[in-house]
Write an enzyme that holds these catalytic residues in place. Structure first.
Site, PDB file in Angstrom:
ATOM      1  N   MET A 339       0.822  -1.217   0.000  1.00  0.00           N
ATOM      2  CA  MET A 339       0.000   0.000   0.000  1.00  0.00           C
ATOM      3  C   MET A 339       0.854   1.264   0.000  1.00  0.00           C
ATOM      4  O   MET A 339       0.608   2.194  -0.761  1.00  0.00           O
ATOM      5  CB  MET A 339      -0.940   0.025   1.213  1.00  0.00           C
ATOM      6  CG  MET A 339      -2.011  -1.026   1.191  1.00  0.00           C
ATOM      7  SD  MET A 339      -3.080  -0.942  -0.258  1.00  0.00           S
ATOM      8  CE  MET A 339      -4.183   0.390   0.182  1.00  0.00           C
ATOM      9  N   ASP A 358      10.866   3.142   5.300  1.00  0.00           N
ATOM     10  CA  ASP A 358      10.640   1.758   5.733  1.00  0.00           C
ATOM     11  C   ASP A 358      11.718   1.400   6.752  1.00  0.00           C
ATOM     12  O   ASP A 358      12.523   2.256   7.132  1.00  0.00           O
ATOM     13  CB  ASP A 358      10.615   0.792   4.540  1.00  0.00           C
ATOM     14  CG  ASP A 358       9.728  -0.419   4.828  1.00  0.00           C
ATOM     15  OD1 ASP A 358      10.067  -1.208   5.730  1.00  0.00           O
ATOM     16  OD2 ASP A 358       8.675  -0.564   4.162  1.00  0.00           O
ATOM     17  N   VAL A 415       2.120   0.642   7.662  1.00  0.00           N
ATOM     18  CA  VAL A 415       2.988  -0.444   8.133  1.00  0.00           C
ATOM     19  C   VAL A 415       2.121  -1.665   8.465  1.00  0.00           C
ATOM     20  O   VAL A 415       0.907  -1.655   8.254  1.00  0.00           O
ATOM     21  CB  VAL A 415       3.830  -0.015   9.365  1.00  0.00           C
ATOM     22  CG1 VAL A 415       4.762   1.128   8.987  1.00  0.00           C
ATOM     23  CG2 VAL A 415       2.964   0.390  10.537  1.00  0.00           C
ATOM     24  N   GLU A 417      -0.264  -4.487   9.885  1.00  0.00           N
ATOM     25  CA  GLU A 417      -1.532  -4.312  10.607  1.00  0.00           C
ATOM     26  C   GLU A 417      -1.404  -4.903  12.014  1.00  0.00           C
ATOM     27  O   GLU A 417      -1.993  -5.934  12.331  1.00  0.00           O
ATOM     28  CB  GLU A 417      -2.651  -5.007   9.801  1.00  0.00           C
ATOM     29  CG  GLU A 417      -4.057  -4.711  10.252  1.00  0.00           C
ATOM     30  CD  GLU A 417      -4.530  -3.323   9.902  1.00  0.00           C
ATOM     31  OE1 GLU A 417      -3.720  -2.413   9.718  1.00  0.00           O
ATOM     32  OE2 GLU A 417      -5.765  -3.141   9.831  1.00  0.00           O
ATOM     33  N   LYS A 422       2.147  -0.328  14.998  1.00  0.00           N
ATOM     34  CA  LYS A 422       1.568   0.987  14.669  1.00  0.00           C
ATOM     35  C   LYS A 422       1.893   1.984  15.772  1.00  0.00           C
ATOM     36  O   LYS A 422       2.301   3.114  15.497  1.00  0.00           O
ATOM     37  CB  LYS A 422       0.051   0.886  14.499  1.00  0.00           C
ATOM     38  CG  LYS A 422      -0.410  -0.071  13.405  1.00  0.00           C
ATOM     39  CD  LYS A 422      -0.853   0.645  12.150  1.00  0.00           C
ATOM     40  CE  LYS A 422      -1.534  -0.305  11.179  1.00  0.00           C
ATOM     41  NZ  LYS A 422      -1.295  -0.054   9.781  1.00  0.00           N
ATOM     42  N   SER A 444      -6.827  -0.919   7.906  1.00  0.00           N
ATOM     43  CA  SER A 444      -8.153  -1.289   7.412  1.00  0.00           C
ATOM     44  C   SER A 444      -9.006  -1.943   8.487  1.00  0.00           C
ATOM     45  O   SER A 444     -10.221  -2.006   8.340  1.00  0.00           O
ATOM     46  CB  SER A 444      -8.059  -2.178   6.174  1.00  0.00           C
ATOM     47  OG  SER A 444      -6.944  -2.999   6.208  1.00  0.00           O
ATOM     48  N   HIS A 465      -8.009   5.938   4.603  1.00  0.00           N
ATOM     49  CA  HIS A 465      -8.083   4.536   4.191  1.00  0.00           C
ATOM     50  C   HIS A 465      -8.193   4.418   2.670  1.00  0.00           C
ATOM     51  O   HIS A 465      -9.208   4.770   2.077  1.00  0.00           O
ATOM     52  CB  HIS A 465      -9.296   3.882   4.884  1.00  0.00           C
ATOM     53  CG  HIS A 465      -9.429   2.429   4.602  1.00  0.00           C
ATOM     54  ND1 HIS A 465     -10.649   1.815   4.395  1.00  0.00           N
ATOM     55  CD2 HIS A 465      -8.498   1.445   4.480  1.00  0.00           C
ATOM     56  CE1 HIS A 465     -10.451   0.529   4.162  1.00  0.00           C
ATOM     57  NE2 HIS A 465      -9.169   0.287   4.211  1.00  0.00           N
ATOM     58  N   ASN A 515     -15.752  -1.656   3.883  1.00  0.00           N
ATOM     59  CA  ASN A 515     -15.400  -3.062   4.132  1.00  0.00           C
ATOM     60  C   ASN A 515     -16.498  -3.831   4.864  1.00  0.00           C
ATOM     61  O   ASN A 515     -16.585  -5.048   4.752  1.00  0.00           O
ATOM     62  CB  ASN A 515     -14.077  -3.156   4.889  1.00  0.00           C
ATOM     63  CG  ASN A 515     -12.898  -2.917   3.953  1.00  0.00           C
ATOM     64  OD1 ASN A 515     -13.076  -2.861   2.729  1.00  0.00           O
ATOM     65  ND2 ASN A 515     -11.719  -2.749   4.514  1.00  0.00           N
TER      66      ASN A 515
HETATM   67  P1  NAD Z   1       2.842  -4.765   3.553  1.00  0.00           P
HETATM   68  O1  NAD Z   1       3.248  -5.864   4.433  1.00  0.00           O
HETATM   69  O2  NAD Z   1       2.920  -4.963   2.088  1.00  0.00           O
HETATM   70  O3  NAD Z   1       3.682  -3.475   3.891  1.00  0.00           O
HETATM   71  C1  NAD Z   1       4.002  -3.064   5.177  1.00  0.00           C
HETATM   72  C2  NAD Z   1       5.342  -2.364   5.118  1.00  0.00           C
HETATM   73  O4  NAD Z   1       5.568  -1.720   6.359  1.00  0.00           O
HETATM   74  C3  NAD Z   1       6.514  -3.292   4.880  1.00  0.00           C
HETATM   75  O5  NAD Z   1       7.278  -2.802   3.794  1.00  0.00           O
HETATM   76  C4  NAD Z   1       7.298  -3.244   6.163  1.00  0.00           C
HETATM   77  O6  NAD Z   1       8.685  -3.390   5.981  1.00  0.00           O
HETATM   78  C5  NAD Z   1       6.946  -1.868   6.674  1.00  0.00           C
HETATM   79  N1  NAD Z   1       7.125  -1.697   8.103  1.00  0.00           N
HETATM   80  C6  NAD Z   1       6.775  -2.534   9.092  1.00  0.00           C
HETATM   81  N2  NAD Z   1       7.128  -2.023  10.284  1.00  0.00           N
HETATM   82  C7  NAD Z   1       7.720  -0.839  10.046  1.00  0.00           C
HETATM   83  C8  NAD Z   1       8.282   0.165  10.862  1.00  0.00           C
HETATM   84  N3  NAD Z   1       8.327   0.026  12.162  1.00  0.00           N
HETATM   85  N4  NAD Z   1       8.803   1.269  10.276  1.00  0.00           N
HETATM   86  C9  NAD Z   1       8.753   1.402   8.937  1.00  0.00           C
HETATM   87  N5  NAD Z   1       8.227   0.488   8.129  1.00  0.00           N
HETATM   88  C10 NAD Z   1       7.711  -0.618   8.655  1.00  0.00           C
HETATM   89  O7  NAD Z   1       1.351  -4.393   4.007  1.00  0.00           O
HETATM   90  P2  NAD Z   1       0.220  -3.615   3.192  1.00  0.00           P
HETATM   91  O8  NAD Z   1      -0.676  -4.585   2.523  1.00  0.00           O
HETATM   92  O9  NAD Z   1       0.841  -2.532   2.406  1.00  0.00           O
HETATM   93  O10 NAD Z   1      -0.625  -2.981   4.386  1.00  0.00           O
HETATM   94  C11 NAD Z   1      -0.171  -1.862   5.102  1.00  0.00           C
HETATM   95  C12 NAD Z   1      -1.332  -1.221   5.830  1.00  0.00           C
HETATM   96  O11 NAD Z   1      -2.312  -0.837   4.891  1.00  0.00           O
HETATM   97  C13 NAD Z   1      -2.033  -2.115   6.830  1.00  0.00           C
HETATM   98  O12 NAD Z   1      -2.410  -1.344   7.935  1.00  0.00           O
HETATM   99  C14 NAD Z   1      -3.251  -2.596   6.076  1.00  0.00           C
HETATM  100  O13 NAD Z   1      -4.322  -2.917   6.923  1.00  0.00           O
HETATM  101  C15 NAD Z   1      -3.588  -1.372   5.275  1.00  0.00           C
HETATM  102  N6  NAD Z   1      -4.384  -1.607   4.072  1.00  0.00           N
HETATM  103  C16 NAD Z   1      -4.092  -2.639   3.249  1.00  0.00           C
HETATM  104  C17 NAD Z   1      -4.858  -2.844   2.114  1.00  0.00           C
HETATM  105  C18 NAD Z   1      -4.540  -3.966   1.169  1.00  0.00           C
HETATM  106  O14 NAD Z   1      -5.315  -4.198   0.244  1.00  0.00           O
HETATM  107  N7  NAD Z   1      -3.416  -4.637   1.336  1.00  0.00           N
HETATM  108  C19 NAD Z   1      -5.918  -1.974   1.818  1.00  0.00           C
HETATM  109  C20 NAD Z   1      -6.174  -0.903   2.686  1.00  0.00           C
HETATM  110  C21 NAD Z   1      -5.394  -0.737   3.805  1.00  0.00           C
END
Ligand code: NAD
Length: 736
Positions: A339, A358, A415, A417, A422, A444, A465, A515
């Site tokens: 995301m 990151d 980051v 979930e 967080k 989410s 979101h 959702n």
């Molecule tokens: P992802 O695992 O692809 O990405 C998360 C990233 O965060 C990773 O690159 C990780 O290295 C990084 N990260 C973790 N801890 C960290 C920290 N302490 N400092 C900096 N970076 C850090 O996950 P995603 O699918 O991109 O989801 C991320 C967020 O977006 C979640 O909260 C999820 O609920 C939300 N979201 C996801 C979707 C979806 O379709 N995947 C849709 C809407 C919202």
């Protein structure tokens, strides 16, 4: 000659130039006054012997015109209903027909006025404006990146009613014309030329000169179809060649619309009948269908949601008035994963600088590389230049150091979930970002209020979101925590506007708004499957109901393990009764026993072979344990179940105060999760049939399928009082 919306000058060669430039609008639109002006223009050009011909162009830098003012058409519908009440149906219908074909007659007058007219088009020229261009005898478009022509009326439940269906179908083979009219796509200059929609493509600075040159070279003031010996591109309708088209056209219409869109059916009728008639009669036929469609509930619902409400939300209908507009210069994105990388891209694409953070530099760089890939794809398609890529990438700074958030106006986290991760990220970011900056979370499933509690400045904390894929999805849910202040809301809305997406503002609750509804849609599909409804039937019935993808396909995209995770988390937090054991069994069998996670591991409800299309996994029948006889199933009821479960969840969200404005529920439902667009959205679906009928339908389904269909108290009240969601909202606005 006094024109309110055009500048008019005649050059030394006797060629008039009418420059459309509405004083109080950023983009030209067709209004009654513009129609009056065009009428005067035609009179002047035809009666003044010193004028050889006329070029129509736009005075707006980046656009010709977006077409008719749809609120004008909306007003016409209201005037019809008023007149029908006062003076009877017949008078109202005559008035409506006459009014709705004014533009068509005006354009025909231009086309047959006897003097040559040319259109010089730069930027978008759509709908009624492109119909104006089509009635001109010559069309030059600029080769500018922003130039698009097209007839997108079907996207708001209408169709081109000012000659568009007839002229397009006389310019190109019927099959191509129908495809263009069905899809309503915006067409780039080169394609427009090859489709015979325009005569010439030229650099922006030369379009007027080229159009004038055509007039001076003796441009013929006659449309091809008015000339002796004109032949239709696909020959007559009743010819062997002509008859090749219609059986296929009907099948395509059914496949694409499931017969849910009367406007598209009207296109089919208007072209089929119109091509058998001389132009003037053909235009009359088109007008008859147009007047009918303009009064259709589908057009009313779609215009309201997809045009009026969407525009209002885009312009900041929910923005707190007291907060001055902000101009965002730099946004921090934490988490460069799936995301975050996309959020960085859409932000940089809007011209805003991005710091993409990151855990280490490698991960941050990887996130940035995603933008590189996206723009490179655009370059390959000829839609961007290398310089665009360089500029965009220069705006994204990858980093592993929170200190680089020091001058950000907004920081968005995406980051893992996980509340602990967080909370840690929020604390580190808040320590580094400016005191006045806003923090947005893209979670989410975690409650925003809980996350805001961990923040030092909770009033500056908000949910932003996004939906996946971020580059394509237009909706952003902006979520208010209990503590969120006006400044955070205003800035979040300014940001969403800057990246050209549509915001809906919702209050905090599990699943927020979108959702929750999507979750119900998936669950209904799961439960149908376990009842023994054949999987293919579930998927097809969903499409017949107007959903873009069936629930099983959708779940494969979202990931089945994620669905299971959400079900388990819900159970842990709210107790056993909060989840359906049948659904849980299906999901856990798929994930834990069968290892089927969805598209991501090529094994979900479908199998995804390396090559070729996906196919439903044959093992589903064994999990369901029973198969119902498809011929014994009530298709209508299956369709209703899939829509009602979502609409009912929307109604519950309103009662719980999660969604506070029906415009947001409707717009969010269509652009967020594709809720059957012809209905106008989840709440318009209920309003459309009336709360009484909807409650009766819910009760019928509840008796058969269980309490999940039980209507909520507010809906029952509305059923008793005859209120609608929009009526209530208007009442509340009047009272405020
Ligand atoms: P992802 O695992 O692809 O990405 C998360 C990233 O965060 C990773 O690159 C990780 O290295 C990084 N990260 C973790 N801890 C960290 C920290 N302490 N400092 C900096 N970076 C850090 O996950 P995603 O699918 O991109 O989801 C991320 C967020 O977006 C979640 O909260 C999820 O609920 C939300 N979201 C996801 C979707 C979806 O379709 N995947 C849709 C809407 C919202």
């Amino acid at each position: 000659m006094e024109l309110a919306n055009f500048r008019f000058e005649v050059d030394a060669d006797g060629v008039a130039l009418a420059t459309w430039d509405m004083a109080d609008r950023s983009m030209n639109v067709i209004t009654p006054q513009v129609m009056e002006d065009i009428g005067k223009l035609i009179d002047e050009v035809t009666t003044n012997d010193a004028i050889k011909g006329c070029v129509i162009t736009s005075g707006k830098d980046g656009s010709f015109s977006g077409g008719a003012d749809l609120t004008m058409l909306q007003g016409l519908g209201m005037a019809y209903h008023k007149l029908a009440k006062q003076q009877g149906e017949e008078t109202a219908m005559q008035f409506f027909f006459d009014e709705s074909r004014r533009l068509s007659l005006l354009y025909r007058r231009l086309e047959t006025c006897g003097k040559p007219f040319a259109a010089a088009i730069n930027g978008v020229c759509l709908g009624g404006a492109f119909e104006l261009a089509l009635s001109c005898h010559y069309r030059v478009v600029s080769d500018d990146k922003a130039t698009r022509v097209g007839l997108p009326e079907v996207k708001v439940g209408l169709f081109p009613g000012a000659g568009g269906t007839q002229r397009v179908a006389r310019l190109m083979p019927t099959g191509d014309a129908l495809q263009m009219l069905f899809k309503g796509e915006q067409i780039r200059p080169a394609a427009a030329k090859s489709m015979n929609l325009v005569h010439e493509v030229a650099p922006k600075a030369e379009i007027v000169a080229k159009a004038k040159a055509w007039v001076l070279a003796g441009g013929k003031p006659q449309a091809p179809w008015d000339a002796e010996g004109y032949r239709l591109p696909s020959n007559k309708v009743y010819s062997p060649q002509g008859m090749m088209i219609w059986p296929a056209a009907n099948a395509i219409y059914r496949r694409e619309t499931q017969n849910n869109y009367p406007a598209i059916k009207a296109v089919l009728h208007a072209v089929y009948e119109g091509l058998q008639l001389p132009m003037d009669l053909a235009l009359k036929v088109e007008s008859r269908y147009f007047a009918k469609i303009l009064r259709s509930p589908e057009a009313a619902a779609m215009i309201r949601t997809l045009f009026v409400s969407m525009q209002e939300l885009n312009k900041g209908a929910r923005r707190p008035a007291g907060v001055p507009a902000s101009s965002l210069k730099k946004v921090g994105v934490i988490g460069a994963g799936f995301m975050g990388a996309s959020v960085a891209y859409v932000t940089a694409n809007a011209g805003i600088d991005v710091v993409l953070i990151d855990r280490d530099m490698e991960a941050a760089e990887k996130g940035k590389a995603y933008s590189h890939k996206l723009v490179t794809d655009q370059i390959m398609k000829g839609r961007a230049k290398t310089a665009d890529r360089d500029a965009l990438l220069a705006r994204i700074t990858p980093s592993a150091d929170y200190a680089s958030l020091a001058d950000c106006d907004l920081v968005i986290e995406a980051v893992f979930e996980d509340p602990k991760v967080k909370a840690e990220v929020i604390a580190r970011a808040e320590a580094a970002m400016p005191e006045g900056a806003i923090f947005g979370s893209n979670t989410s499933t975690l409650p925003i209020t809980g996350l805001a509690d961990t923040a030092k400045r909770p009033e500056q904390f908000i949910g932003i979101h996004f939906f996946s894929p971020v580059e394509k999805m237009l909706l952003v849910e902006v979520i208010m925590a209990k503590q969120t202040g006006d400044k955070a809301l205003a800035l979040a809305l300014d940001y969403v506007r800057a990246i050209k997406k549509t915001p809906i503002v919702v209050n905090d609750a599990r699943g927020f708004y979108a959702n929750r509804c999507v979750g119900n849609y998936l669950r209904e599909g799961h439960l149908m499957l376990m009842e023994g409804v054949p999987p293919a039937m579930i998927e097809n019935v969903a499409k017949m109901a107007g959903m873009p993808v069936g629930p099983l396909s959708l779940n494969d995209e979202v990931a089945i393990d994620l669905a299971l995770k959400i079900v388990k988390a819900t159970k842990a937090q709210l107790g056993d009764a909060a989840v359906d054991p049948v659904q849980e069994k299906l999901l856990s069998t798929l994930v834990e026993t069968e290892g089927r996670l969805g598209r991501k591991n090529r094994k979900g409800f479908y199998d995804y072979p390396e090559k070729g299309p996906k196919t439903l996994w044959p093992g589903l029948a064994a999990i369901a344990g029973q198969q119902l006889d498809p011929d014994a199933l009530d298709m209508e009821e299956l369709k209703q179940r899939l829509l009602v479960t979502q609409a009912l969840e929307a109604a519950r969200s309103v009662e719980e105060g999660i969604v506070t404005d029906p415009r947001e529920a409707d717009v969010g439902s269509i652009i967020g999760f594709g809720f059957a667009p012809y209905t106008g959205g989840t709440l318009s679906y209920i309003d459309g049939m009336g709360a009484k009928a909807f409650v009766a339908l819910c009760e019928k389904l509840a008796a058969k399928y269980g309490a999940r269909f039980e209507p909520n108290a507010q809906l029952r009240d509305m059923a008793a009082s005859g209120e609608t969601f929009y009526g209530r909202a208007a009442g509340a606005r009047r009272a405020a």
